[in-house]
Design a protein around this motif. Sequence first.
Motif, short mmCIF file in Angstrom:
data_model
loop_
_atom_site.label_atom_id
_atom_site.label_comp_id
_atom_site.label_asym_id
_atom_site.label_seq_id
_atom_site.Cartn_x
_atom_site.Cartn_y
_atom_site.Cartn_z
N ARG A 246 0.85 -1.21 0.00
CA ARG A 246 0.00 0.00 0.00
C ARG A 246 0.88 1.25 0.00
N GLU A 247 1.89 1.26 0.83
CA GLU A 247 2.78 2.42 0.88
C GLU A 247 3.44 2.65 -0.49
N ALA A 249 2.37 1.79 -3.38
CA ALA A 249 1.41 2.28 -4.39
C ALA A 249 1.14 3.77 -4.19
N PHE A 250 1.08 4.18 -2.94
CA PHE A 250 0.87 5.61 -2.68
C PHE A 250 2.01 6.42 -3.31
N GLY A 251 3.19 5.78 -3.33
CA GLY A 251 4.36 6.53 -3.80
C GLY A 251 4.52 6.50 -5.31
N THR A 252 3.60 5.79 -6.03
CA THR A 252 3.76 5.66 -7.50
C THR A 252 2.50 6.18 -8.19
N GLU A 253 2.67 7.09 -9.13
CA GLU A 253 1.56 7.76 -9.83
C GLU A 253 0.48 6.75 -10.28
N SER A 254 -0.73 6.93 -9.76
CA SER A 254 -1.92 6.12 -10.14
C SER A 254 -1.69 4.62 -10.07
N ARG A 256 -1.80 0.85 -8.29
CA ARG A 256 -2.65 0.09 -7.37
C ARG A 256 -1.92 -1.19 -7.01
N THR A 258 -2.64 -4.66 -4.61
CA THR A 258 -3.68 -5.31 -3.81
C THR A 258 -3.22 -6.70 -3.40
N SER A 284 -0.48 -0.14 -12.95
CA SER A 284 -0.19 1.29 -13.05
C SER A 284 -0.27 1.68 -14.52
#
Length: 400
Positions: A246-247, A249-254, A256, A258, A284
């Motif tokens: 999750r962290e 993904a937050f750090g990579t443009e768009s 996801r 899961t 992504s």
Amino acid sequence: MTTASELLVSIDDIGVDRARGGFSRHVFDHAEQELREWFTEQARSRGLQVTTDGNANLWAWWGEPGTDAVVTGSHLDSVPGGGAFDGPLGVVSALAALDLLRAEGFTPRRPLAVAVFAEEEGGRFGVPCLGSRLLAGTIDPDRARNLRDPDGVSFAEAMRSAGMAPERAGRDDVALDRIGHFVELHVEQGRGLIDLHRPVGVASSILSHGRWRFRFSGQGNHAGATPITDRRDPMLPASRLVLAAREAAFGTESARATAGRLVPTPGGTNVIASTVDVWLDVRSPADAATRGLVDDLAGQADGYASEEGCRVEVTEESYADTVHFDAGLREELASLLDDAPMLPTGAGHDAGILAAHKPTAMLFVRNPTGVSHAPEEHAESEDCDTGVVALARTLEHLAS
Ligand code: HGY
Ligand code: MN
Ligand code: MN
Ligand code: MN
């Protein structure tokens, strides 16, 4: 003439896993087989010629199967606890669109077919779009034949027990070369059309996406007899990976990431697991970002594992590059369809696999909840009917 909604209702109770609140079907399970039979009857009642290709995909032909055909369709399998529209809406809309064209007296100048692709969700054998990948030649047929489900049954064995010849699996040139254009109608899996206040849209792109299995191995042991300081518990690095995904993904443009599935072995409440498998679904807009994110997580997983005296092994199970649909075709359809809006999708589709080989497009129908892969997935009847008209206009345009 039956509407898409009426056809959907007629399949509503086949393969419903109400225990989980939604549908749950995978290739060759009882429910999916029943749906295949339902589709075959529906197609034959329309005078369509139904065949099954060597990859377990169904084809219903309006007119003689030929080359340069206009093909539409989708899939009938679902995810565990999935919604009623993802897949089936594209299949029933194809049948309803053919009904509409015939009622209008349309005679196609090119062969027209409805395709139903096998194992689009990868719910049984772990590789999504298995039927369309085999058709397109983007998965090695031997690898496909040897894919095993959680009970250890291979795809070849499952094909055989479904009365198919697994040795035929693989690029079925006849079928692929028959396709001139492929158009898939699909319920939107997201909120794009809600926010645009439109019932139908045209797909512009699909995120790159893949599935990786992270297998953490430690030492199985007794939950009570093993001091907390004397463990090699793979559940701990596995849990840290889920949070790290999750962290990242937050750090990579768009992006996801899961962790939809986590399986401890042996899985006893009073047992420290010997292994824990975590499946990561990562997507992504850019292939490099997706792969970079996974590489980063593999490095972190290694660290988490060694801190706990465990090991980790990462296996790539499937991957599909970013898809940009044929710009000319999507513009053509958007203007044909009342300037329908164009929008990207984060969900993968058989159309995404075929887009690399044939002029391909997707039509989306508004989903008022924006939710998918869950029972709340929905499409209003009048939007379904608008979708059928849009698909009929598209097929008429391409087959004239
Ligand atoms: O997973 C997907 O994106 C699709 O629903 N198979
Ligand atoms: Mn799906
Ligand atoms: Mn789908
Ligand atoms: Mn005991």
